[in-house]
Every structure is written in structure tokens, then in C-alpha cells.
Design a protein around this motif. Structure first.
Motif, PDB file in Angstrom:
ATOM      1  N   VAL A   1      -6.467   6.110  -3.379  1.00 29.74           N
ATOM      2  CA  VAL A   1      -6.366   5.416  -1.927  1.00 29.74           C
ATOM      3  C   VAL A   1      -4.944   5.094  -1.542  1.00 29.74           C
ATOM      4  CG1 VAL A   1      -7.043   3.278  -0.620  1.00 29.74           C
ATOM      5  CG2 VAL A   1      -8.444   4.042  -2.521  1.00 29.74           C
ATOM      6  N   PRO A   2      -4.518   5.869  -0.414  1.00 30.81           N
ATOM      7  CA  PRO A   2      -3.045   5.793  -0.011  1.00 30.81           C
ATOM      8  C   PRO A   2      -2.696   4.552   0.746  1.00 30.81           C
ATOM      9  CG  PRO A   2      -4.395   6.875   1.658  1.00 30.81           C
ATOM     10  CD  PRO A   2      -5.485   6.548   0.410  1.00 30.81           C
ATOM     11  N   PRO A   3      -1.435   3.918   0.454  1.00 30.95           N
ATOM     12  CA  PRO A   3      -1.088   2.845   1.179  1.00 30.95           C
ATOM     13  C   PRO A   3      -0.856   3.038   2.751  1.00 30.95           C
ATOM     14  CG  PRO A   3       0.748   3.956   0.305  1.00 30.95           C
ATOM     15  CD  PRO A   3      -0.420   4.810   0.068  1.00 30.95           C
ATOM     16  N   ASP A   4      -1.192   4.003   3.204  1.00 30.64           N
ATOM     17  CA  ASP A   4      -1.096   4.051   4.693  1.00 30.64           C
ATOM     18  C   ASP A   4      -1.801   5.524   5.179  1.00 30.64           C
ATOM     19  OD1 ASP A   4      -0.741   3.209   7.318  1.00 30.64           O
ATOM     20  OD2 ASP A   4       1.405   3.171   7.156  1.00 30.64           O
ATOM     21  N   ARG A   5      -2.158   5.445   6.496  1.00 36.94           N
ATOM     22  CA  ARG A   5      -2.662   6.639   7.231  1.00 36.94           C
ATOM     23  C   ARG A   5      -1.549   6.749   8.466  1.00 36.94           C
ATOM     24  NH1 ARG A   5      -6.403   9.252   4.370  1.00 36.94           N
ATOM     25  NH2 ARG A   5      -7.614   7.909   2.798  1.00 36.94           N
ATOM     26  N   GLU A   6      -1.660   8.057   9.312  1.00 34.42           N
ATOM     27  CA  GLU A   6      -1.229   8.147  10.479  1.00 34.42           C
ATOM     28  C   GLU A   6      -2.185   7.735  11.635  1.00 34.42           C
ATOM     29  OE1 GLU A   6       0.083  12.056  11.049  1.00 34.42           O
ATOM     30  OE2 GLU A   6       1.538  12.017   9.529  1.00 34.42           O
ATOM     31  N   GLY A   7      -1.701   7.184  12.553  1.00 34.37           N
ATOM     32  CA  GLY A   7      -2.743   6.948  13.896  1.00 34.37           C
ATOM     33  C   GLY A   7      -2.963   5.370  13.522  1.00 34.37           C
TER      34      GLY A   7
END
Length: 533
Positions: free
Chosen positions: A281-287
Motif C-alpha cells: 500500500v503506497p504512502p501517497d498517490r497523485e491527484g
């Protein structure tokens, strides 16, 4: 060979329990103990009250049991007694004086070994009321501490209720105690065979070493082993997977413990297999990632309906709607979706943990982004994971949210046990205390799914005549098995190192509970985080 079981002195005998473990032909096929439950308002005979004595002993006919129930004259603390044990425990016409009641118990149990809920409490009351040490006696807490050290063994209060079904908090009977011991035996025999082989070998070495320096403690180890090696003698039912004689068979072979270690695996490695197929699970995503409108409806349902229902089933003082908690949760939700900062002042006891945990779970689930919860102490981390997370997940389930949200705890490296390091600390001599301490750490490593050393009680698993030698041995081994930076350089070792596995599991979790020092030292691990002061 299997450690023998000592025969306890009878209720009228003055034989000392320090005589040493002796073979008992009467118990060769497995001990049939008496199960004894003293109802007391606390563990201190000088301050607390003995309310009732209840016991079960084997009957004359095979498979039969006889019961004893002796009320005691409380002489005070009637409000506490009535609250904890019911009004009937206070208003009893045929109540005995505590010393007379205890003698009646001893006459009833005779020479039988005893199983009690809490070994220390029972021994304190026995010595207070008789002036001598108890004979062959083992507490359920000691059985758990010896066979399954860790979180379960650390719960001395309420251990019977955790293991048996439909058990009152305080006013339970010996039949509940027997059921709890039966369940504990079932869990032990459910361990993988390499684990049981290793335990039998190392615990037998601990028994042999203790027999030379602390015969009473050796007797308790022998009694514990014999009880779980012949469960059918006292369980009253047939338990699937529980095989009599299994531990003795494993212990008969003087197998090298180091060799047995190669076949065993720590619990955290087995647990990681369950997580291995999950994506990180990534710490952030774009948008933009706003808090979804449908999720806000679910949040409102949780705080207006489901949490009050959950609390109301167990706690009438908190079983109502909390407007301030609900308002805080909505503010947290808006903040998570807007990349803003939010400062909330909420005194202790206002439900702030659930107020940020529920929106964090919903938001992280929706966007598949990792979020951190940072507390100041490890105790608060444990409290959040053990108490508040289950409540939040239960409320979300009631609201119709599908399961699949992953929550984990992540601490500093030295809080975890390294399996590679443990394998290098096998005692080289016959010191019983060292073998007992090492066995506890080995069984903890194999039974605990996290390898989190904060969950391992520091006290000896069974009563010993002097705790200093045990604690010295325990602390020496403990320092050696803590994970360190770079402790496992090989891939195979990293797969059994508690710290490495905890980090990998955190990378695959939606909500990660950490301490504040970790959150500040590793800012790249989270882009959204809640600091709980």
C-alpha cells in the motif's frame, strides 16, 4: 525420559514439597487432578476476603466427577462481594470460617495434584490459612506461561474467560477451569510437530537442571508436562488432534536442540506467508483524494448507530451517542481528503481514538493509501491495536463495509525477536534457569505471530524458589536475541527476523500504528499521519 510427577502431600501430611520430584506409579498413566477455584476479592489474604471454595475431583467411577462448594463467612467487603459474585455469595446461612473451609477443601482433594486459576494467589491463601506450603499445584497462568508464553500468558486476570465459553467474569466454577485447561491443551497440541519436538527436548533439559537446584519448581514443570501429555485422563471429552503420550515420546530422544531448531519456524514467518500475496500500500498517490460522500454516510451510521450499540452491550455509561466524538470524526475525514492540518483538543476518555481511526480506515480503504497513527508510548500503541481497532472494525462490519482493511503495529527494531540470533544462544551447560528462560523465548518466537518482545512476560513462567537466577539468565538471552540494524544480511535470515517481517507487513497495511519517534525519523513512510498526544 519424561519428567516424573511428584505426589503432593495429603491434607493432613506435613511432608515438604521440597523433597524433590519422585516417580509416582499411581500417576504413571497420567495425573487426574482436582480443579479448585477460590472466590476471593483479591490476591492478598491480609487485605482481601475469601468468599467461596469450589472444587471438582475425579469420582470413583471412570469418567465421573465429584463436586465441592463451601461458602465462607466474609465478615466484610459485602458490597464488593455482592458486586463481583452476586448477592447469594453474601447471604449464606451455612458459611464456614475461612480456615475451616480450607481444611474441608484439603480433605476433599487429598493427595491429588491441583489445578487452580492463578498459582500465586492460591499459594498465598494456602500458606496464610494453613501455615505451610502447598504440594503439587499448578496455575492455569503457569500452564499458559510454560507452553504458550506471550500475550495469552500475560493475561493472568480473566484467563479462564479467554479460554472457556460462557464464563462469568469472576464467579466461575471448577468446570469452567477444566474447560479452559482443556482448550489450552488443545492449542498446544495444535502446534506444528517440529515446535512440539523442540519444546519437549528443551523443557526436559530445563526440568533436569531445575531438579538439581529447585526441586519444587522442577516438580511443577513435571506436573505441567504430565497434565498435557495425558489430557484424556482429566479432560472429560475426546479432543481432536490431542494425542496422549506425544510429549513423552518426543522427550525420550536425547536429540540435539540445535538440530531441532532447523526444522522449526517462528510464528512471524508463518504469519508473513499469509501476507505474502498482498500488494504493498503506497504512502501517497497523485491527484485529489477527497473523503467520499458514501463513506461519510457510513461514518455517520457508525457513530450514530453502531458504536453506541457495541458499547451499550457492555458498558451502560458509554452506550449512548456522543455528538462531540462524531463531530471530531467528520472533521478528521474532511482533513484527510484535503491535505490540510487539523488540531483537536480532546481530553482522555472522550473517545478520540475511534474518532480518528474510523475515518482513517474508510479513507485509506477507498484510496488504497497508507496512513499512520503515531502515539507517544508503546502502551498506547498496544491499547489502540488490541481494544480500539477491533471496535472500529466491528462497527464498520455492522455498517456493511466489506472486510479487507489491514491494520498493523510497527515498533523499533530492538522490540522484535530475531530467529537467527535465538539459534545462536542455545545454552551450553545444564543450568535449569538458563534452559527455562531459553525455552520461554523459543516458544514465544514460535507461538507469537509478531515476535514483539513487549508481549513476553518478564516473570518466570512457573514459580521458582528464587527469581534472581532466572531473571539474570533471561535478560542475558533477551539482549542477544533482539533485532539490530543489519542483524540479518542473508535473504533466508530476513524471512525469520521479526523486525524485517514487521516492516514488510507495515508496507502492505492500510493503517499502521507507530510511535512518534519512528514517524519523525521516517517521514517517507507516511504522507498522512495522525499524532495522538
Amino acid at each position: 525420559m519424561m519428567p516424573p510427577v511428584i505426589r503432593p502431600p495429603s491434607s493432613t501430611s506435613q511432608a515438604s514439597s521440597q523433597a524433590g520430584p519422585q516417580p509416582d506409579p499411581a500417576l504413571a498413566r497420567g495425573p487426574r487432578p482436582a480443579f479448585v477455584v477460590p472466590w476471593t476479592t483479591g490476591p492478598d489474604p491480609g487485605l482481601d476476603v475469601l468468599v467461596r471454595l469450589r472444587a471438582l475431583r475425579p469420582g470413583r467411577e471412570p469418567g465421573s466427577w465429584e463436586a465441592l462448594d463451601v461458602p465462607c463467612a466474609t465478615g466484610g467487603c459485602t458490597d464488593a462481594v455482592a458486586r463481583d459474585f452476586g448477592a447469594a455469595a453474601v447471604d449464606v446461612d451455612d458459611a464456614r470460617e475461612p480456615r475451616d473451609a480450607w481444611q474441608e477443601l484439603l480433605a476433599f482433594t487429598g493427595a491429588l495434584p491441583l489445578v487452580v486459576p492463578d498459582g500465586e494467589t492460591f499459594r498465598a491463601w494456602h500458606e496464610h490459612l494453613t501455615g505451610r506450603e502447598v504440594g503439587a499445584c499448578i496455575g492455569l497462568d503457569e500452564l499458559a506461561g510454560l507452553f504458550l508464553p506471550g500475550r495469552l500468558a500475560g493475561r493472568r486476570e480473566g484467563l479462564v474467560a479467554l479460554l472457556a465459553s460462557d464464563v462469568p467474569e469472576r464467579a466461575y466454577g471448577p468446570e469452567h477451569l477444566r474447560e479452559a485447561a482443556r482448550e489450552l491443551s488443545r492449542r498446544v497440541h495444535a502446534l506444528e510437530e517440529p515446535v512440539l519436538r523442540l519444546f519437549s527436548a528443551s523443557c526436559t533439559r530445563a526440568w533436569r537442571g531445575m531438579a538439581a537446584t529447585d526441586s519444587a519448581a522442577a516438580g511443577r514443570i513435571g506436573l505441567a508436562l504430565a497434565l498435557f501429555d495425558a489430557t484424556s485422563a482429566w479432560s472429560g471429552v475426546t479432543l481432536a488432534g490431542v494425542e496422549d503420550g506425544r510429549l513423552a515420546r518426543f522427550a525420550r530422544h536425547d536429540t540435539d536442540v540445535g538440530g531441532l531448531l532447523e526444522d522449526a519456524r517462528p510464528g512471524c514467518a508463518r504469519e508473513m506467508e499469509r501476507w505474502s500475496g498482498l500488494d504493498s500500500v503506497p504512502p501517497d498517490r497523485e491527484g485529489d483524494m477527497p473523503f467520499d460522500h458514501e463513506d461519510m454516510k457510513l461514518l455517520d451510521q457508525v457513530f450514530e448507530q453502531h458504536l453506541p450499540a457495541i458499547f451499550g452491550a457492555n458498558d451502560v455509561t458509554h452506550g449512548s451517542y456522543r455528538a462531540s466524538q462524531h463531530h471530531t470524526a467528520r472533521e478528521v475525514a474532511h482533513t484527510l481528503g484535503s491535505r490540510e492540518l487539523l488540531l483537536v483538543h480532546a481530553p482522555t476518555g472522550t473517545g478520540k481514538t475511534l474518532a480518528y481511526l474510523v475515518p482513517a480506515l474508510l479513507w485509506s480503504r477507498r484510496h488504497d493509501v497508507r496512513i499512520g497513527i503515531a502515539t507517544y508510548t508503546r502502551a498506547l500503541q498496544e491499547q489502540a491495536l488490541d481494544r480500539e481497532v477491533p471496535r472500529a472494525l466491528a462497527a464498520l462490519t455492522r455498517a456493511g463495509v466489506e472486510p479487507g482493511m489491514r491494520v498493523t503495529l510497527l515498533k523499533g527494531r530492538d522490540n522484535y525477536l530475531c530467529w537467527r540470533a535465538l539459534k545462536t544462544t542455545v545454552p551450553e551447560d545444564d543450568a535449569g534457569e538458563a534452559w527455562l528462560a531459553w525455552t520461554q523465548l523459543a516458544m514465544f518466537a514460535m507461538a507469537d505471530l509478531d515476535g514483539d518482545l513487549d508481549r513476553l512476560p518478564r516473570r518466570p513462567p512457573i514459580r521458582v524458589s528464587s527469581t534472581a537466577p532466572y531473571l539474570k539468565a533471561f535478560e542475558t538471552i533477551l539482549r542477544s536475541v533482539r533485532s539490530q540494524a543489519g542483524c540479518c544480511s542473508h535473504s533466508a535470515d530476513r524471512k525469520t527476523c521479526g523486525a524485517e517481517i514487521a516492516r514488510k507487513r507495515a508496507e502492505k497495511s492500510h493503517v499502521v500504528i507507530v510511535n512518534q519517534a519512528f514517524a519523525l525519523a521516517r517521514p517517507e513512510f507516511f504522507r498522512r499521519i495522525v499524532f495522538d498526544e
